[in-house]
Design a protein around this motif. Structure first.
Motif, PDB file in Angstrom:
ATOM      1  N   GLN A 236      38.928  65.932  14.568  1.00  0.00           N
ATOM      2  CA  GLN A 236      39.227  66.213  13.266  1.00  0.00           C
ATOM      3  C   GLN A 236      40.663  66.034  13.004  1.00  0.00           C
TER       4      GLN A 236
ATOM      5  N   GLN B   8      42.216  63.627  10.222  1.00  0.00           N
ATOM      6  CA  GLN B   8      42.917  63.965   9.157  1.00  0.00           C
ATOM      7  C   GLN B   8      44.122  63.436   8.980  1.00  0.00           C
TER       8      GLN B   8
ATOM      9  N   SER C 208      33.910  65.481   7.169  1.00  0.00           N
ATOM     10  CA  SER C 208      33.679  66.791   6.852  1.00  0.00           C
ATOM     11  C   SER C 208      32.192  67.440   7.132  1.00  0.00           C
TER      12      SER C 208
ATOM     13  N   TYR D 127      38.190  61.232   4.481  1.00  0.00           N
ATOM     14  CA  TYR D 127      37.873  62.272   5.457  1.00  0.00           C
ATOM     15  C   TYR D 127      36.786  63.199   4.923  1.00  0.00           C
ATOM     16  N   ASP D 128      36.997  63.555   3.714  1.00  0.00           N
ATOM     17  CA  ASP D 128      35.859  64.349   3.202  1.00  0.00           C
ATOM     18  C   ASP D 128      34.272  63.715   3.228  1.00  0.00           C
TER      19      ASP D 128
END
Length: 459
Positions: free
Chosen positions: A12, A16, A29, A24-25
């Motif tokens: 992660q 990021q 996520s 990324y979201d």
């Protein structure tokens, strides 16, 4: 468990660092680490559409995190929200959050389930991103024709060649083109091993009618690695009947293999005969120029890195057997670049990255062709000029052919490149010389000793 948490946290962090927040979201996520077992990380994604992004842009980060935490190269397997087993579901203790994703992706996923049952065509592979060269031009043309008019042109289409040369790419490209033209087309891509497994499962469950319904009502059947059907007599019977049902209804069949139909030992003659009904077409290893073009396309997936032209040419010279080797090399290079936090890929960095790959000494050692010519000339008492020349004196011809043979064996240069180094000779001349020496070695022990001696001097 502690290591697994550290590994996932590191993945992660890297994601990021290198991805935009919106990317990324959407892609990362909602992902969950299910487990790490047998050097494989099982990751759950909420949408199958996201796997392509993980396989390309996120793969180097997974490998880097695997090395940092577990000290081995991590492999990856994926499950999806609707495929999770009870055991997997129990391991995901965090409560589910509302999932949001672009409307077009949601619509595409829903429609794909409504229209057909698992075409299994990989959207990553299209005709647009297939790099053409001399070795695959006819296979590409035939596949394109089939996709434009399935069931009428070249049925069946039989594509054969070595591993990693683009056969699977063309299979999927056909499927994607047909689906683009007709979203309701019934298509199935499947490997022969999976076809065998499905057949066995339906036999055990006494549900053969379901298998027949699944495969005999297709518009296009794309089946990979048909050579795996050898010696499987009962499965061959089922495939024979499936083939006939599709062919008789003018439905398209496309098969791939590592050999020509006539070379498929262990297959019934009636199947081999049917494979020859349409068009058998081969794919051969890419030449240097094609490998450069493939690399230029593949490095677009690593947009955060800049590859110098000399680096691309270095890689193209060192990986000439298949495209997968090129892809693997780029993954290693991306990993080293991420660890070193550099964004310009030089030849030195590429060499360092490739040391970690399992390669034979010959493929990792740069042996100039002129050195081979010099040592062969010294051994046979002829000059390099004579080796490159046109004289047909016996001892010169012998030295010339031995030098061509060794240039093919000890370097990664293509046949045209070797021919150019021998007085601009055609690639067919090099191939003739190679085959002649190879054949002679099987019968002439003295020649084998001579070549062993020359090899020792070259290395």
């Amino acid at each position: 468990m502690v290591q697994e948490e550290q590994f996932w946290q590191r993945v992660q962090e890297l994601a990021q660092k290198f991805l935009k927040q919106a990317t990324y979201d959407y892609y990362v996520s909602q992902a969950r680490l299910v487990k790490v077992e047998n050097e494989t990380a099982t990751i759950q994604l909420d949408l199958p559409l996201k796997q392509l992004f993980w396989d390309t842009s996120l793969q180097p980060m997974l490998i880097q995190a695997g090395f940092e935490i577990f000290e081995f190269e991590m492999k990856v397997a994926y499950v999806f929200s609707d495929q999770a087993t009870p055991q997997i579901a129990q391991s995901l203790e965090e409560p589910k959050r509302d999932m949001t994703y672009p409307q077009d992706a949601e619509t595409q996923l829903k429609e794909s389930h409504q229209i057909q049952d698992k075409p299994d065509v990989n959207p990553k592979y299209t005709f647009d991103n297939f790099v053409q060269g001399e070795g695959n031009r006819w296979a590409f043309a035939a596949a394109s024709a089939v996709s434009e008019s399935p069931g009428t042109a070249y049925n069946p289409l039989f594509i054969w060649g070595g591993s990693g040369l683009g056969k699977t790419h063309l299979l999927n490209a056909i499927g994607n083109k047909v689906l683009a033209d007709n979203p309701r087309a019934r298509i199935r891509y499947i490997t022969t091993d999976n076809f065998i497994n499905e057949y066995i499962s339906h036999i055990r469950l006494n549900s053969m009618d379901e298998l027949k319904e699944k495969f005999r009502n297709l518009d296009v059947l794309l089946i990979d690695d048909i050579q795996s059907l050898a010696q499987k007599k009962s499965t061959q019977e089922e495939f024979f009947n499936t083939f006939n049902a599709l062919y008789d209804n003018k439905k398209q069949i496309v098969l791939t293999s590592d050999r020509t139909p006539s070379q498929l030992d262990g297959l019934e003659e009636r199947l081999v005969t049917r494979f020859n009904w349409g068009l058998p077409v081969d794919i051969t290893p890419p030449d240097f120029e094609t490998r450069v073009a493939i690399l230029n396309q593949k490095i677009q997936e690593y947009s955060h890195l800049t590859f110098k032209q000399e680096t691309i040419e270095y890689l193209a010279n060192h990986f000439n057997s298949n495209v997968r080797e090129l892809e693997g090399a780029l993954k290693n290079i991306s990993l080293v670049a991420n660890v070193k936090q550099v964004d310009t890929i030089t030849v030195d960095l590429a060499v360092e990255a490739l040391r970690s790959r399992t390669q034979t000494p010959a493929s990792m050692t740069v042996i100039p062709i002129d050195k081979i010519q010099h040592e062969v000339g010294q051994f046979y008492g002829v000059s390099v000029k004579e080796i490159k020349g046109t004289k047909r004196v016996q001892n010169i011809v012998q030295a010339r052919q031995v030098a061509m043979y060794l240039a093919r064996e000890l370097t990664d240069n293509s046949l045209p490149k070797i021919g150019k180094e021998f007085g601009n000779r055609d690639h067919s001349t090099v191939l003739h010389a190679y085959n002649k020496i190879k054949s002679a070695l099987a019968k002439d022990d003295n020649l084998a000793i001579e070549l062993q001696t020359i090899r020792g001097k070259i290395r």
